[in-house]
Scaffold this motif. Structure first.
Motif: not given
Length: 617
Positions: A62-89
């Motif tokens: 899985i290749t994320p669009d953007v990965l940012t670490l700020e304010n003690g939280s890591l946020k990983v952005r994806f192109d669609n919800t299918d990839t999002q659900l796979k990445a979460k697992d």
């Protein structure tokens, strides 16, 4: 006569530039994302966690669009919800091996697609409410009897301390539901204790009765005080939920009281109901207890043998067991502040606690009577207790200042202080209603709201252009600028836009054009009276200004009343309504006159103006 100086045109250009820049992020939309937050006070989301997440995504192809670490939280952005659900697992499997004891919170979220250069200018889209963005909605029922029981338990301990200070002997103090029962062997002693309680505890009402060979004094919280306890409980719960959710980075949550014992919580952008429940349940409480140092307790610490009666086993952060007594000396309720710092002697990281007057008095008494004994400071999170430190009491500690230190890093000290400041729930809560609004429904609401604003704008501009000709075109351009500035201001203020807010936008369009209608009709009136075109333009704007100001100020007063006394959707409507009035005054008068001056002001021999048919009497 009808010329603007350069500085006024400069203001108009700057306003348009700022409006465009801060409106632009709203057109990029939002992308599905996975948010990783800390699940425990002693755990930090840092660069090491980011590397683990990257490895887990790479292993899952899985290749994320953007990965940012700020304010003690890591946020990983994806192109669609299918990839999002796979990445979460994949991330969940890598970071949370034990679902019953999660170290991290892995939740679904939505993030803006704005490019980096806009983010560098702090240009961000408006926050969208639950009805536009999707998210989760909870209705929480506060257990008011539990709040009263907790208060009764606290008062029972206070009565025990007070009677001991006043040297009033009793045969035992217990709690039966929400009633404190004190037993005495003599009626005279009971009467003495009753006077002390009535004098020291104004919130209690007392009664006495024989109890076999003894006498029993019963004390209950009076109705006025009980109502106050319930009000304070729901306020503390709301404050605690605000602190906890804000620390986890949920954008613009809605947390408000409904009725006397219910709290509504709305978390826009959070699509995972289970994780949202986990966020709501994350509160930390502090308890101070004495360590049991008997031979049986020592043996239980070194093995898994049963603990002595009246004690419990907890673990320190290094895994060492500590047997502590069940009796709680102090709780987080007596805590007024918690700040990270350092031990003045060892220079180790520490947390400095400040107790209220009652807590300071109790702590002073306990430490005076327990010199040489160990005291355990426990931190409870998600129902699980952990011994932060268990120091030996060297001397009496007064003044209400307490220090927690020992085997604690600077990061842990900061997180522990933050959690303790967030506080604990004053009363348990139960979720009685929950619903999830998906992003697709939110997108449908946005489309409908956008259509209403667009068609309203088209209808107004079409009428103005037909009826007022060139002046109508200028009015339509100023109306577009008004809408641009309104969206920009909402974005700059990071206001929350809801469906009622979009309705307010459509209403603002109709109200904003009213100022231009007044100006145009005033110009027509001057032309009918025989004034020269340049004079008519000048008089039309000057004489319409007082009427425009009066009408907008009175409407603004009504909007401010909605803002002050309304709640929920009403406030969302009022915010957009009030800001729309302010931007309309700029665009309808200052900006439109600038365009008129630019077009007509430099024509010295102006014969006619394009303002439609000038009906003459």
């Amino acid at each position: 006569m009808n010329r603007y100086p350069f500085w006024k045109y400069a203001i108009i250009c700057i306003a348009l530039l700022v409006g465009c820049v801060y409106t632009l992020p709203n057109f990029f939309g939002e992308a599905p994302a996975v948010q990783v937050s800390s699940g425990k006070a002693s755990v930090k989301v840092d660069q090491a966690v980011q590397e683990r997440v990257q490895e887990a995504l790479k292993a899952a192809s899985i290749t994320p669009d953007v990965l940012t670490l700020e304010n003690g939280s890591l946020k990983v952005r994806f192109d669609n919800t299918d990839t999002q659900l796979k990445a979460k697992d994949a991330i969940q499997h890598a970071l949370v091996p034990d679902a019953n004891d999660p170290t991290y919170v892995v939740a679904l979220n939505l993030l803006s697609r704005s490019p980096a250069w806009l983010s560098a200018l702090n240009a961000a889209p408006m926050y969208l409410g639950l009805d536009l963005r999707g998210g989760v909605h909870f209705m929480l029922q506060v257990d008011m009897p539990a709040a009263l029981t907790k208060k009764t338990e606290s008062l029972a301990g206070d009565i025990r301390t007070t009677l001991r200070e006043k040297n009033v002997r009793h045969s035992g103090i217990g709690r039966n539901g929400q009633t404190i029962e004190v037993r005495f062997r003599e009626m005279a002693t009971l009467e003495s204790a009753q006077r002390v309680i009535q004098d020291q505890f104004a919130d209690l009402q007392t009664s006495s009765a024989p109890d076999g060979a003894d006498f029993k004094l019963s004390a209950t919280i009076n109705p006025v005080a009980a109502r106050r306890v319930q009000e304070q409980a729901i306020k503390q719960n709301i404050t605690t939920l605000h602190n906890r959710i804000n620390e986890l980075g949920v954008a613009e949550p809605v947390i408000q009281q409904q009725g006397t014992d219910r709290i509504v919580v709305q978390l826009p952008g959070v699509q995972d109901t289970a994780k949202a429940k986990d966020i709501l349940g994350r509160t930390a409480t502090l308890e101070i207890r004495m360590v049991d140092e008997s031979a049986e307790a020592r043996a239980a610490e070194l093995s898994n043998s049963p603990v002595p009666f009246g004690t419990e086993r907890f673990l320190e952060r290094n895994g060492q067991a500590v047997i502590v007594k069940k009796q709680v000396i102090l709780t987080g309720e007596n805590l007024t502040d918690a700040q990270p710092g350092f031990d003045s002697q060892s220079q180790e990281a520490a947390v400095h606690l400040t107790l209220d007057a009652k807590g300071a008095r109790i702590f002073k008494d306990v430490t005076r009577e327990s010199v040489g004994k160990r005291m355990a400071i426990l931190l409870f999170e998600k129902g699980k207790g952990e011994v932060v430190t268990a120091p030996v009491i060297r001397s009496e500690i007064g003044g209400g200042r307490v220090q927690i230190s020992g085997r604690m890093s600077t990061v842990e000290a900061n997180d522990t202080a933050l959690l303790l400041r967030a506080g604990s729930l004053a009363a348990p809560m139960e979720i009685i209603e929950e619903r999830t609004i998906g992003p697709s429904l939110g997108a449908e609401n946005i489309a409908k709201g956008f259509d209403s604003v667009t068609w309203g704008f088209v209808a107004v501009t079409a009428f103005m252009c037909v009826y007022y000709m060139l002046f109508g075109v200028i009015s339509s351009v100023s109306l577009a600028v008004n809408l641009l500035l309104l969206v920009a201001v909402l974005s700059m203020l990071q206001a929350t836009l809801t469906l009622p807010g979009m309705a307010a936008m459509a209403l603002v369009l109709g109200m904003a054009i009213d100022a231009n209608v007044l100006i145009n009709e005033r110009v027509r009136e001057e032309l009918r009276n025989g004034a020269a075109p340049q004079s008519a333009i000048h008089a039309g704007y000057d004489r319409a200004w007082a009427t425009i100001l009066d009408s907008n100020v009175t409407t603004l007063i009504a909007g401010l009343a909605l803002l002050a006394f309304g709640s929920g959707p009403v406030r969302g409507f009022a915010v957009v309504h009030c800001l729309g009035i302010l931007t309309s005054m700029f665009s309808a008068v200052f900006f439109s006159r600038g365009l008129v001056n630019l077009w007509y002001g430099r024509q010295k021999k102006l014969q006619t103006v394009s303002i439609g048919t000038v009906w003459r009497a």
